[in-house]
Enzyme design. Structure first.
Site, PDB file in Angstrom:
ATOM      1  N   TYR A 197       0.862  -1.175   0.000  1.00  0.00           N
ATOM      2  CA  TYR A 197       0.000   0.000   0.000  1.00  0.00           C
ATOM      3  C   TYR A 197       0.901   1.227   0.000  1.00  0.00           C
ATOM      4  CZ  TYR A 197      -3.425  -3.402   1.789  1.00  0.00           C
ATOM      5  OH  TYR A 197      -4.242  -4.491   1.963  1.00  0.00           O
ATOM      6  N   PRO A 289     -13.625  -2.498  -1.656  1.00  0.00           N
ATOM      7  CA  PRO A 289     -12.563  -3.517  -1.717  1.00  0.00           C
ATOM      8  C   PRO A 289     -11.308  -3.142  -0.924  1.00  0.00           C
ATOM      9  CG  PRO A 289     -12.796  -2.424  -3.860  1.00  0.00           C
ATOM     10  CD  PRO A 289     -13.843  -1.839  -2.963  1.00  0.00           C
ATOM     11  N   TYR A 384      -7.615  -7.777   9.690  1.00  0.00           N
ATOM     12  CA  TYR A 384      -7.227  -7.850   8.280  1.00  0.00           C
ATOM     13  C   TYR A 384      -7.510  -9.245   7.715  1.00  0.00           C
ATOM     14  CZ  TYR A 384      -4.091  -6.826   4.283  1.00  0.00           C
ATOM     15  OH  TYR A 384      -3.547  -6.601   3.046  1.00  0.00           O
TER      16      TYR A 384
END
Ligand code: RFL
Length: 387
Positions: A197, A289, A384
């Site tokens: 990310y 998402p 997560y």
């Protein structure tokens, strides 16, 4: 009658067939279309366990890859979280959704299932009575009506089930999170091991492995952006900037196979049922998402609905159906909460205004806390991978 052959409809159909409950799946698209539609890739252990328990995990256990690390890049530098060693010490299985859908269709047919591709459900009737029915438009333009004991709406947010709900039957909580992604599939091997990310002043960028030769990337873009404006060269250039390739090494490039925009939004239907219509998967709760939860929620809601329908149809026990929404909604809201938190973690507002700078500082503080504090990392890992 099950409307939709995505993960929700196919898991539901397979579990019902295994319990010898008759059902038909009605799918608007052709088989080849649903078997090639690339979407999700990251499956959580809870979803994998459900598939395995019902004999539906053969392909993913044989060909899926375990995945347990993610990395964050930004002006703070880069740090990696080995989430398979944190929290509950669980990992994702990376298995592209279209492979899972292909496996589930084959298994459903093996179990003697009736699936009608190219068949659009155009309307629903008698949902509040004992014998609901659906109007179908078949592949040759043939129109007919099917009736049965129950209808499962597994046809997403734009399907027939949500349209069939009478006014006031359910409340839909919807939210656009103010972020849009250009979702890309590249014919290129993953450039790094970890899901990565990247937080950048120009906007978010993401990298996620799919297979040895295909990688998913995301680029944050303004809402309403035309994907056609993004040439392959522009995409690789922008990904390179936001992923700071000068510092961390180049990306492995290849042709862009798919480019679409996704508005990061949520929708939750409360309750997830009306009369004899029950919603599962994206039709019941659309989730952005950002935390890769959608296909997993589809599997979990379908499993819960399958058990409830089996009890109702084979034992005349409707308690599961009556409690269906209450059984599913806490998990859905929990996933929404984490997914929303991820959006805030990954996207700062643009500009030099006081508010924007303040929010970007909060974002940075959140990232640093995740980098430095073990308790925060454990909490992150549990959410997560968990669902
Ligand atoms: P689906 O898969 O959309 O299937 C619904 C089916 O219903 C059909 N249909 C109809 N059929 C008959 N008559 C009608 N009137 C109909 N209307 C619609 C459609 O053709 C379709 O085949 O819903 P389902 O089963 O609820 O499954 C949901 C998941 O597909 C979705 O949540 C995930 O793909 C979300 N998602 C991810 N989830 C994860 O768990 N992990 C991920 O890594 C992940 N990545 C993603 C994603 C979704 C993405 N997009 C495209 C928003 C990445 C992306 C880019």
């Amino acid at each position: 009658m099950i409307v939709g052959a995505g993960p929700a409809g196919l898991v539901l159909g397979n579990v019902l067939r295994a319990a010898d409950v008759g059902c038909v799946i009605l799918e608007r698209q052709a088989r080849v279309h649903v078997e090639q539609r690339g979407r999700a890739g990251f499956l959580a252990p809870a979803g994998v366990r459900v598939l395995d328990e019902h004999g539906l995990a053969g392909g993913l256990l044989a060909k899926g890859q375990s995945h347990g690390t993610c990395a964050f890049r930004g002006e703070h530098g880069q740090f990696e979280l080995n989430y398979g060693e944190l929290g509950q010490r669980e990992v994702h299985t990376v298995y592209p959704q279209q492979f899972l859908v292909t496996d589930l269709i084959a298994e459903f047919l093996d179990r003697g299932g009736d699936i009608r591709f190219g068949t659009t459900v155009t309307g629903m009737h008698g949902l509040d009575g004992d014998s609901p029915s659906v109007d179908c438009l078949g592949p040759d333009g043939d129109a007919y009506r099917l009736s049965g004991a129950y209808v499962a709406g597994c046809d997403g947010q734009r399907g027939a089930a949500l349209r069939a709900l009478p006014d006031g039957a359910a409340r839909s909580f919807r939210r656009y999170h103010g972020v849009t992604w250009l979702a890309l599939l590249a014919q290129a091997p993953p450039s790094m091991e970890a899901v990565t990310y990247a937080v950048h002043d120009r906007g978010f960028a993401g990298h996620m492995a799919r297979t040895a030769t295909v990688t998913r990337f995301y680029l944050q873009v303004p809402r309403g952006e035309d994907p056609g404006e993004w040439s392959d060269a522009r995409i690789w250039d922008e990904l390179g900037t936001r992923m700071r390739t000068e510092e961390y090494g180049p990306l492995r490039e290849g042709p862009i196979l798919e480019r679409t925009t996704v508005d990061l939004s949520s929708a939750v239907s409360v309750p997830m049922q009306y009369g004899r219509l029950f919603l599962a998967g994206d039709s019941a709760g659309l989730i952005s998402p950002s935390a890769a939860k959608g296909a997993n929620l589809a599997i979990m809601t379908a499993r819960t609905l399958a058990a409830a329908l089996t009890d109702a149809l084979t034992r005349d026990d409707e308690r599961g159906l009556v409690g269906y929404s209450d059984a599913c909604l806490p998990r859905i809201w929990h996933a929404q909460e984490f997914s929303h938190w991820m959006i805030d973690l990954l996207h700062g507002p643009a500009g030099d205004g006081e508010d924007a700078v303040f929010l970007r500082r909060l974002q940075r503080a959140r990232l640093l806390s995740l980098r430095d504090r073990r308790s925060h990392q454990d909490h992150f890992a549990e959410n997560y991978v968990g669902i």
